[in-house]
Design an enzyme around this catalytic site. Sequence first.
Site, short mmCIF file in Angstrom:
data_model
loop_
_atom_site.label_atom_id
_atom_site.label_comp_id
_atom_site.label_asym_id
_atom_site.label_seq_id
_atom_site.Cartn_x
_atom_site.Cartn_y
_atom_site.Cartn_z
CD GLU A 70 -15.22 23.91 -16.39
OE1 GLU A 70 -14.53 23.82 -17.42
OE2 GLU A 70 -16.23 23.23 -16.19
CG HIS B 29 -18.08 14.02 -10.76
ND1 HIS B 29 -17.47 13.28 -11.73
CD2 HIS B 29 -18.88 14.90 -11.40
CE1 HIS B 29 -17.88 13.69 -12.92
NE2 HIS B 29 -18.74 14.66 -12.75
#
Lengths: 391, 482
Positions: free
Chosen positions: A127, A196
């Site tokens: 990322e 998440h």
Amino acid sequence: MAAAAATASSLHGVGAAAAAKPRSAAPAARRSVRVAAAGSSRGRLVARNAVAAKADEAAAAAGSKSGGHEVLMFEALREALIEEMNLDPTVCVMGEDVGHYGGSYKVTKGLADMFGDLRVLDTPIAENSFTGMGVGAAMKGLRPVVEGMNMGFLLLAYNQISNNCGMLHYTSGGQFKIPIVIRGPGGVGRQLGAEHSQRLESYFQSIPGLQMVACSTPYNAKGLMKAAIRSENPVVLFEHVLLYNLKEKIPDEEYICCLEEAEMVRPGEHVTILTYSRMRYHVMQAAKTLVNKGYDPEVIDIRSLKPFDLHTIGNSIKKTHRVLIVEECMRTGGIGASLRSAIIDNFWDYLDAPIMCLSSQDVPTPYAATLEDATVVQPAQIVAAVEQICQ
Amino acid sequence: MAVWLARASHLARRAAARVPPLLRPRHGDPRPWFLGSPPPVLGSPAAVEGGLRGFCSVRRFAGESGSAAVAAAADDEEPETGLTAGDQAVDFPGGKVSFVAEMNFIPESQRERINCYRVLDDDGRTISGSRFQEVSKEVALKMYSDMVTLQIMDTIFYEAQRQGRISFYLTSNGEEAINIASAAALTIDDIVLPQYREPGVLLWRGFTLQEFANQCFGNKLDYGKGRQMPIHYGSNRLNYFTVSSPIATQIPHAVGAAYSLKMDKKDACAITYFGDGGTSEGDFHAALNFAAVLEAPVIFFCRNNGWAISTPTAEQFRSDGAVIRGQAYGIRSIRVDGNDALAVYSAVHAAREMAVSEGRPILVEALTYRVGHHSTSDDSTKYRPVDEIEHWRTARDPISRYRKWVQRNGWWSDAEESELRSKVRQELLQAIQIAERAPKPPLSELFTDVYDQIPSNLHEQEQMLRDMVKKHPADYPTDVPV
């Protein structure tokens, strides 16, 4: 949806023209669309005033002359991407599984076939690096849309977002700009576990140089995505995992939403409820109960998390004198905390009661469904809070 | 699943197409002179026979008698090459892989370190048989004079910091050849993403001494508008991205810039510089990986100067420097003598050609030495011996080495040398005086460029600040315009 109607109808004439112009004239078209949205003298910021008419229940885009079409939210986001990628060849998408897989939430489905592998780039899992790549590409003249598979993973990209995205326009003396859009799903879903289910809008809010928006309906999702892509500044667009399948009818003609503008969801007289993203729906659910109990709440979806639309918010507070903030962010250092502080700074004299803020618990989101539900704000709490404020 | 398999075999086909054929004849070799011999394909008989077997210790399980007997039996029936009759290549994700019955661990290091490309010997003579990219007299002299200018600039700015005239400085002592020669091998369209020890690249491209001084003094003529500390230069006009302090963050930026060039099909590449320390950052690894996968035209230039502030390379990594890592990511790499201007020039020239024409990344590791301290905030005598520093400053100086070559060509004389040095010195001292006296950026520049247009909250903050200054003028400096 009244404000949406106003925005849509005001853009109607210009929008059609913008859509029809060839690629080479795209910048001019874009500018004219933006000017139309910025009707008032305040220029780019906080342009359209909320329409005071009572909103009706129908979610139809009332301003659409040609009937509109129904989309799910992820389709609305995709439409925005497709339109912008067609209009401007420098717009590109990068992220994990965005290409042939179509994105984990299908926002980029089909784009790779339409625009090619290079413009819809599948990246390796890093990322920080693909965000950094987006920064470099933006500095060189592209307009990347970086997708984080989950906003939580963008924490790995925090270095690039904070140290470079937000800073390089400033530290280079304006020589390099970074018109990047960083987007992805966040928020508490259905038992996706702590990593998440992050609500980390507030982690980014201090970064100078960034803009943040949170979409909540297919209409504003498409409009905000388009506006974010066209913005010269880095914009973080927060989507919510549970909202991707929301259905709504949106206009056929082109429109954008103003990035810095809040959305009037339900005008009212008794209390101003400020919310964003998924909590908007919990608030509206609570609003039904409240109306039955005789209250008249004014609900505003703030949409713009950085900067706050203090114009719309202020007008509301001047009318109701009571504020309730409902957010999914954590209590400590959340968006609500900053919003509260901004309201106190600016509208202290108009308040008749302390500002209440309902936030999620300061805990990592648990997996068990009952615990997860208890972590975020539920409609019952909202009803109780309004009753308390209004007594 | 089907889609994935189709993609895997597609990728395998592409990967196979890229591996150069093993047995191409050397005569009439269409490959450029700098590519050398094709790499061995792993698992081929040549590679195995060549010594891989003898190289690594083969471990046999000392187990119960049963397994020992099996091992003994396997020993007997194994042919010398190590390949057994049952060898076949089988499809796995990524392509075909040959099986082997011997359990061999790839050793942690090769027997020999990767060789270092060099053109000039320590005395500035071209090594006989060396092949390098020729330079014209004009380019050679510009290279030399820019190296000298960089050296003088470093000396004088460093002194200025010591005198308290600027707050900070960072020299490129010992890395002048890297700075100038690499810049000379590029074109102005190539995008440069520096770490911070590469002002010579800007110098080569035409950044003036006055512009350098303005940035160091943070005055209102600084292109960065006084927002960054000294040596954080940037120039969009010269395609030199503004320096950002965190280490290695620019490496993925370079991949992004290269990606943009690739999309636009430009005849240009991106180049990014970083030190030996920077190769430890996660950004380095991911960026190299990306660039290889994307086939991005980017040159990764590692200035291995032996030290990351006080951390020597022995404590930075255990690999054979940075060059060895290129192959791990599928990137063509070279190690070059960073104090040899001609070698650096040739290597970067070749790297650029490959990057642009083939659309591939290249890793260049230049071995050099950081003669100066890390910065003005560092005293390197605390962690390394003074005689080591002196040795590299004198005997291994890249500038004097290159000067010898230039002078032997009859292109330079001692008279021109002193003239150049005094001229640069004069110019620089004057530039510093001017920069020092120039006004600082006004308060209005505190809030601009955070966004493309000033938002209302920043307007408010600016107003509050102005009101404060107006109300309490004694508490604010008089020479900062409002």
